[in-house]
Write a protein that holds these residues in place. Structure first.
Motif, short mmCIF file in Angstrom:
data_model
loop_
_atom_site.label_atom_id
_atom_site.label_comp_id
_atom_site.label_asym_id
_atom_site.label_seq_id
_atom_site.Cartn_x
_atom_site.Cartn_y
_atom_site.Cartn_z
N THR A 44 43.31 -69.14 31.90
CA THR A 44 44.26 -69.70 31.99
C THR A 44 43.55 -70.90 30.65
OG1 THR A 44 44.07 -70.85 33.83
CG2 THR A 44 44.59 -72.39 32.99
N PRO A 45 44.06 -70.30 29.34
CA PRO A 45 42.71 -70.58 27.83
C PRO A 45 43.70 -71.20 27.66
CG PRO A 45 44.60 -68.31 28.22
CD PRO A 45 44.68 -68.73 29.32
N GLY A 46 44.83 -72.37 27.67
CA GLY A 46 45.22 -73.45 28.03
C GLY A 46 44.68 -74.13 28.40
N ASP A 47 44.23 -74.27 29.14
CA ASP A 47 42.56 -75.32 30.11
C ASP A 47 41.88 -75.17 29.61
OD1 ASP A 47 41.94 -77.65 31.24
OD2 ASP A 47 43.87 -76.57 32.96
N PRO A 48 41.29 -75.96 28.42
CA PRO A 48 39.77 -75.74 28.23
C PRO A 48 38.91 -76.41 29.05
CG PRO A 48 40.48 -77.10 26.30
CD PRO A 48 41.37 -76.38 27.99
N GLU A 49 39.60 -77.16 29.71
CA GLU A 49 38.54 -78.44 30.64
C GLU A 49 38.75 -77.72 32.09
OE1 GLU A 49 36.32 -80.79 29.59
OE2 GLU A 49 37.99 -79.99 27.64
N LEU A 50 39.13 -76.20 32.49
CA LEU A 50 39.29 -76.29 33.91
C LEU A 50 38.07 -75.22 34.40
CD1 LEU A 50 41.00 -75.32 35.91
CD2 LEU A 50 41.47 -73.06 34.92
N ALA A 51 37.31 -74.56 33.92
CA ALA A 51 35.86 -74.24 34.43
C ALA A 51 35.09 -75.46 34.52
CB ALA A 51 35.57 -73.70 33.19
N ASP A 52 35.08 -76.75 33.83
CA ASP A 52 34.70 -77.63 34.46
C ASP A 52 34.83 -78.47 35.38
OD1 ASP A 52 31.69 -78.90 33.28
OD2 ASP A 52 32.93 -80.61 33.21
N ARG A 53 36.13 -78.59 35.56
CA ARG A 53 36.42 -79.24 36.74
C ARG A 53 36.63 -78.46 37.58
NH1 ARG A 53 40.97 -79.25 34.09
NH2 ARG A 53 41.99 -78.07 35.45
N LEU A 54 36.83 -77.71 37.90
CA LEU A 54 36.60 -76.27 39.39
C LEU A 54 35.09 -75.80 39.56
CD1 LEU A 54 38.81 -72.56 38.47
CD2 LEU A 54 39.31 -75.02 40.03
N LEU A 55 33.90 -76.05 38.48
CA LEU A 55 32.53 -76.46 39.12
C LEU A 55 32.32 -77.65 39.92
CD1 LEU A 55 29.78 -74.54 38.99
CD2 LEU A 55 29.62 -75.51 36.47
N THR A 56 32.98 -78.66 39.05
CA THR A 56 32.18 -79.98 39.75
C THR A 56 33.10 -79.83 40.62
OG1 THR A 56 32.74 -80.74 37.56
CG2 THR A 56 32.94 -82.77 38.83
N LEU A 57 34.43 -79.59 41.17
CA LEU A 57 34.94 -79.74 42.39
C LEU A 57 33.64 -78.58 43.24
CD1 LEU A 57 36.95 -80.53 44.20
CD2 LEU A 57 38.43 -78.52 43.38
N THR A 58 33.61 -77.91 42.87
CA THR A 58 33.02 -77.09 43.64
C THR A 58 31.31 -77.27 44.27
OG1 THR A 58 33.46 -74.65 42.51
CG2 THR A 58 31.41 -74.69 43.90
N LEU A 59 30.86 -77.91 43.52
CA LEU A 59 29.61 -78.16 43.63
C LEU A 59 29.89 -79.65 44.37
CD1 LEU A 59 27.90 -78.39 39.80
CD2 LEU A 59 27.51 -76.45 42.25
N ARG A 60 30.77 -79.97 44.23
CA ARG A 60 30.83 -81.54 45.61
C ARG A 60 30.72 -80.71 46.74
NH1 ARG A 60 35.82 -84.33 42.34
NH2 ARG A 60 33.92 -85.76 40.71
#
Length: 188
Positions: free
Chosen positions: A168-184
């Protein structure tokens, strides 16, 4: 740079170094699934020479990424002194995602290699697991991460997040959002 095996003749050492250098460039440009024939051609050697040095793709990937793995291991040791164990773990996981994002296809290769203990790429993951286990144990002892979370699961999730971000190269914030969600979901 990945060191060639000891005892190589000078010309073989030069070939090894050129192969690793060209593989790094090729994998960065075309991804971890780039043609090994192209790597050999760019290095000015035949495919047989490539296979004499690196019997398979995972062996070459392992050599290419050895510097980055070394950097990630150094970073994990630095983070062991962080007064906030959960933050240290998250910082290290983010660094892994960033590294995996530098080479298209690396996350997929790492996920595949994690199921094959004979793979060169899987063998380089041993020290990464140990480093991550130390950071995870600190976060668990501090009560910040559930005790049933394993480093193997965390590394697989990290690679999956990197893979999702790659797709999903068009969404540069995706990795951080997914990591945050995972960490919760990891919180105690």
């Amino acid at each position: 740079m990945a060191k060639p095996p000891a005892g190589l003749r000078a010309d073989a050492r030069r070939n090894h170094d050129r192969l690793v250098s060209e593989a790094r460039t090729t994998f960065a440009e075309y991804g971890a699934d780039a043609s090994l024939e192209d790597v050999a051609r760019r290095a000015g050697v035949g495919i047989g020479t490539l296979y004499r040095h690196f019997p398979n793709r995972h062996a070459l990937l392992s050599a290419v990424f050895s510097d980055a793995v070394s950097d990630l291991l150094d970073r994990s040791r630095e983070l062991l002194d962080d007064p906030h164990p959960c933050t240290a773990l998250v910082t290290w996981l983010r660094a892994i995602i960033t590294h995996a994002g530098e080479y298209r296809g690396l996350s997929r290769a790492l996920m595949t290699a994690s199921h094959d203990d004979t793979s060169e790429l899987a063998r380089c993951s041993g020290p990464m697991r140990e480093a991550g286990s130390a950071l995870l144990a600190r976060a668990q002892q501090a009560g910040a991460v559930r005790p049933d979370v394993s480093i193997g699961d965390l590394l697989q999730l990290t690679n999956a997040i990197a893979l999702a971000a790659e797709e999903t190269p068009g969404d540069p914030e995706l990795a951080d959002r997914l990591l945050t969600l995972t960490l919760r979901g990891l919180k105690a």
